[in-house]
Design a protein around this motif. Sequence first.
Motif, PDB file in Angstrom:
ATOM      1  N   ASP A 132      13.601-115.364 -20.991  1.00  0.00           N
ATOM      2  CA  ASP A 132      13.352-116.725 -20.516  1.00  0.00           C
ATOM      3  C   ASP A 132      14.657-117.447 -20.202  1.00  0.00           C
ATOM      4  O   ASP A 132      15.632-117.371 -20.959  1.00  0.00           O
ATOM      5  N   ALA A 133      14.641-118.164 -19.085  1.00  0.00           N
ATOM      6  CA  ALA A 133      15.837-118.918 -18.684  1.00  0.00           C
ATOM      7  C   ALA A 133      16.146-120.043 -19.667  1.00  0.00           C
ATOM      8  O   ALA A 133      17.310-120.434 -19.820  1.00  0.00           O
ATOM      9  N   SER A 134      15.118-120.571 -20.339  1.00  0.00           N
ATOM     10  CA  SER A 134      15.339-121.667 -21.281  1.00  0.00           C
ATOM     11  C   SER A 134      16.186-121.244 -22.477  1.00  0.00           C
ATOM     12  O   SER A 134      16.745-122.096 -23.172  1.00  0.00           O
ATOM     13  N   HIS A 135      16.271-119.931 -22.724  1.00  0.00           N
ATOM     14  CA  HIS A 135      17.053-119.451 -23.875  1.00  0.00           C
ATOM     15  C   HIS A 135      18.516-119.203 -23.503  1.00  0.00           C
ATOM     16  O   HIS A 135      19.342-118.976 -24.382  1.00  0.00           O
ATOM     17  N   LYS A 136      18.837-119.241 -22.230  1.00  0.00           N
ATOM     18  CA  LYS A 136      20.210-118.934 -21.799  1.00  0.00           C
ATOM     19  C   LYS A 136      21.178-120.015 -22.273  1.00  0.00           C
ATOM     20  O   LYS A 136      20.901-121.209 -22.185  1.00  0.00           O
ATOM     21  N   LYS A 137      22.319-119.598 -22.759  1.00  0.00           N
ATOM     22  CA  LYS A 137      23.352-120.522 -23.236  1.00  0.00           C
ATOM     23  C   LYS A 137      24.443-120.660 -22.181  1.00  0.00           C
ATOM     24  O   LYS A 137      24.796-119.678 -21.522  1.00  0.00           O
ATOM     25  N   PRO A 138      24.985-121.860 -22.019  1.00  0.00           N
ATOM     26  CA  PRO A 138      26.074-122.028 -21.040  1.00  0.00           C
ATOM     27  C   PRO A 138      27.364-121.372 -21.537  1.00  0.00           C
ATOM     28  O   PRO A 138      27.624-121.301 -22.738  1.00  0.00           O
ATOM     29  N   LEU A 139      28.161-120.913 -20.600  1.00  0.00           N
ATOM     30  CA  LEU A 139      29.456-120.312 -20.947  1.00  0.00           C
ATOM     31  C   LEU A 139      30.489-121.418 -21.173  1.00  0.00           C
ATOM     32  O   LEU A 139      30.482-122.434 -20.482  1.00  0.00           O
ATOM     33  N   PRO A 140      31.374-121.250 -22.159  1.00  0.00           N
ATOM     34  CA  PRO A 140      32.417-122.257 -22.382  1.00  0.00           C
ATOM     35  C   PRO A 140      33.393-122.296 -21.208  1.00  0.00           C
ATOM     36  O   PRO A 140      33.708-121.257 -20.613  1.00  0.00           O
ATOM     37  N   LYS A 141      33.889-123.499 -20.874  1.00  0.00           N
ATOM     38  CA  LYS A 141      34.794-123.623 -19.731  1.00  0.00           C
ATOM     39  C   LYS A 141      36.193-123.088 -20.037  1.00  0.00           C
ATOM     40  O   LYS A 141      36.827-122.473 -19.178  1.00  0.00           O
ATOM     41  N   PHE A 142      36.657-123.319 -21.267  1.00  0.00           N
ATOM     42  CA  PHE A 142      38.023-122.916 -21.616  1.00  0.00           C
ATOM     43  C   PHE A 142      38.003-122.108 -22.919  1.00  0.00           C
ATOM     44  O   PHE A 142      38.375-122.630 -23.982  1.00  0.00           O
ATOM     45  N   PRO A 143      37.564-120.868 -22.852  1.00  0.00           N
ATOM     46  CA  PRO A 143      37.519-120.062 -24.083  1.00  0.00           C
ATOM     47  C   PRO A 143      38.918-119.693 -24.561  1.00  0.00           C
ATOM     48  O   PRO A 143      39.804-119.389 -23.763  1.00  0.00           O
ATOM     49  N   LYS A 144      39.092-119.725 -25.891  1.00  0.00           N
ATOM     50  CA  LYS A 144      40.368-119.313 -26.472  1.00  0.00           C
ATOM     51  C   LYS A 144      40.350-117.840 -26.889  1.00  0.00           C
ATOM     52  O   LYS A 144      41.385-117.193 -26.915  1.00  0.00           O
ATOM     53  N   ARG A 145      39.156-117.336 -27.214  1.00  0.00           N
ATOM     54  CA  ARG A 145      39.049-115.968 -27.708  1.00  0.00           C
ATOM     55  C   ARG A 145      37.803-115.321 -27.107  1.00  0.00           C
ATOM     56  O   ARG A 145      36.723-115.886 -27.155  1.00  0.00           O
ATOM     57  N   ILE A 146      37.961-114.118 -26.558  1.00  0.00           N
ATOM     58  CA  ILE A 146      36.856-113.395 -25.926  1.00  0.00           C
ATOM     59  C   ILE A 146      36.659-112.069 -26.656  1.00  0.00           C
ATOM     60  O   ILE A 146      37.614-111.314 -26.862  1.00  0.00           O
ATOM     61  N   GLY A 147      35.426-111.796 -27.069  1.00  0.00           N
ATOM     62  CA  GLY A 147      35.093-110.518 -27.678  1.00  0.00           C
ATOM     63  C   GLY A 147      34.612-109.541 -26.627  1.00  0.00           C
ATOM     64  O   GLY A 147      33.851-109.901 -25.718  1.00  0.00           O
ATOM     65  N   ILE A 148      35.037-108.291 -26.732  1.00  0.00           N
ATOM     66  CA  ILE A 148      34.671-107.261 -25.749  1.00  0.00           C
ATOM     67  C   ILE A 148      34.015-106.110 -26.490  1.00  0.00           C
ATOM     68  O   ILE A 148      34.571-105.580 -27.458  1.00  0.00           O
ATOM     69  N   VAL A 149      32.821-105.733 -26.034  1.00  0.00           N
ATOM     70  CA  VAL A 149      32.097-104.608 -26.609  1.00  0.00           C
ATOM     71  C   VAL A 149      31.995-103.539 -25.524  1.00  0.00           C
ATOM     72  O   VAL A 149      31.204-103.649 -24.593  1.00  0.00           O
ATOM     73  N   THR A 150      32.809-102.507 -25.633  1.00  0.00           N
ATOM     74  CA  THR A 150      32.811-101.424 -24.655  1.00  0.00           C
ATOM     75  C   THR A 150      33.580-100.250 -25.236  1.00  0.00           C
ATOM     76  O   THR A 150      34.055-100.299 -26.377  1.00  0.00           O
ATOM     77  N   SER A 151      33.704 -99.218 -24.429  1.00  0.00           N
ATOM     78  CA  SER A 151      34.453 -98.038 -24.863  1.00  0.00           C
ATOM     79  C   SER A 151      35.947 -98.314 -24.810  1.00  0.00           C
ATOM     80  O   SER A 151      36.424 -99.064 -23.946  1.00  0.00           O
ATOM     81  N   ILE A 152      36.679 -97.729 -25.744  1.00  0.00           N
ATOM     82  CA  ILE A 152      38.128 -97.937 -25.776  1.00  0.00           C
ATOM     83  C   ILE A 152      38.817 -97.216 -24.627  1.00  0.00           C
ATOM     84  O   ILE A 152      39.934 -97.546 -24.249  1.00  0.00           O
ATOM     85  N   SER A 153      38.144 -96.218 -24.070  1.00  0.00           N
ATOM     86  CA  SER A 153      38.695 -95.485 -22.935  1.00  0.00           C
ATOM     87  C   SER A 153      37.973 -95.919 -21.662  1.00  0.00           C
ATOM     88  O   SER A 153      36.884 -96.475 -21.703  1.00  0.00           O
ATOM     89  N   GLY A 154      38.570 -95.671 -20.537  1.00  0.00           N
ATOM     90  CA  GLY A 154      37.948 -96.010 -19.268  1.00  0.00           C
ATOM     91  C   GLY A 154      38.590 -97.224 -18.628  1.00  0.00           C
ATOM     92  O   GLY A 154      39.416 -97.923 -19.223  1.00  0.00           O
ATOM     93  N   ALA A 155      38.147 -97.482 -17.383  1.00  0.00           N
ATOM     94  CA  ALA A 155      38.752 -98.552 -16.598  1.00  0.00           C
ATOM     95  C   ALA A 155      38.193 -99.920 -16.925  1.00  0.00           C
ATOM     96  O   ALA A 155      38.773-100.934 -16.530  1.00  0.00           O
ATOM     97  N   VAL A 156      37.067 -99.979 -17.649  1.00  0.00           N
ATOM     98  CA  VAL A 156      36.426-101.265 -17.916  1.00  0.00           C
ATOM     99  C   VAL A 156      37.355-102.188 -18.698  1.00  0.00           C
ATOM    100  O   VAL A 156      37.595-103.341 -18.309  1.00  0.00           O
TER     101      VAL A 156
END
Length: 404
Positions: A132-156
């Motif tokens: 549901d679109a009503s559950h979507k949260k807005p993204l912060p405009k000026f984030p200080k810290r970003i978490g990344i969930v992905t593989s440690i290898s690769g181009a991502v």
Amino acid sequence: MEILREPQNTVHRVSDVTNYIKRMFQREPALAHLSVRGELSNFKCYASGHCYFTLKDANSCIKGVMFRSRAQYLRFRPENGMQVVVTGNISVYERDGVYQLYADRMMPEGAGDLALAFEQLKAKLAAEGLFDASHKKPLPKFPKRIGIVTSISGAVLRDIYHVSKRRWPSVQLVLKPVLVQGEEAAGQIAEAIAFFNEKYPVDVLIVGRGGGSMEDLWAFNEEPVVRAIYASQIPVISAVGHETDFTLADFASDQRAATPSQAAELAVPDRQDYLRYVGSLKARLQQEMQRALTEKRLRLDACLRSTAMKNPQLLLADRAQRLDQLRTRLDSLTKNQLQDRKHQLAIVLQKLDLLNPVHILRQGYGIVEKQGAAVSSIKEIKAGDLLDITLKDGRCRARVEEKR
């Protein structure tokens, strides 16, 4: 025991016959790895994980079973009436003395099992409101810290790092490395999302991997991952595959990015854009200041050229004349009001004078008082009372001798 080699008059047990038939099936190579097409009916999956069903066509049917060790790898949910192709071996269930198909694999007819599983799970989760679109949260405009969930290898990871640092150099990137493909991938991705929410808070999460086949991206279609994204209190950007690849994680996330690079662009602002914006504001401020100064200078020049500034005595003369007129009116009003008040006072004094009892005393009358109170009736006195009598020129005291 070989039943066919026994004398014809030998009597056999049911279990011996059934066992013999079972071994006949097992020795037949054509029944060892067989694919059968048919319509599913009477499908039921028990708590043990074992699935039982009937496979039928227009002319006949065959019972089938898929044990938990095989059923756990089903990527779709089998339903009655579905056309499927089941691969396995034919054998005999000795207790009931019936042959059945022991399934190793089940595929839906037409669409692949992954495509069907995708649509089935998508419909289920959509009905629960996870997209549901009503559950979507807005993204912060000026984030200080970003978490990344992905593989440690690769181009991502490399793409996200270069794009985010180029756009916003002060941002901090925190990687939680996970498998993005294989049986353990979905569990690790879900655990990583929960880790950031519970133990290492960040401003926004990027969850994704590079492109690949539907099987390569399947971990991001798994229910645990979708539910973890939905439950996240941190806004999530999904960056799975390429622009044409869609996963269920994309539908549940707060923002979908077509590529990991775009995910970094969505996560952080562009420093150059804001520098240009601040520069434009500065230029507009300078223009506005210059315009305001020019306007004030023109108004000052106009004031300096005005008659009032050249001969200010004229302004004072007009006001002095007006003040004299007001003073004259005030004096006139004050005199008139004073005369009215004097006249009213004279009338009141005349009325008071008429009510003065001294006038009555001058005509030969007196005022009789008993104990300080005026006597107005014969009933108020008796013989022997002391009375005070006031005349026009003095007072005297008398005693009542007789009352008539």
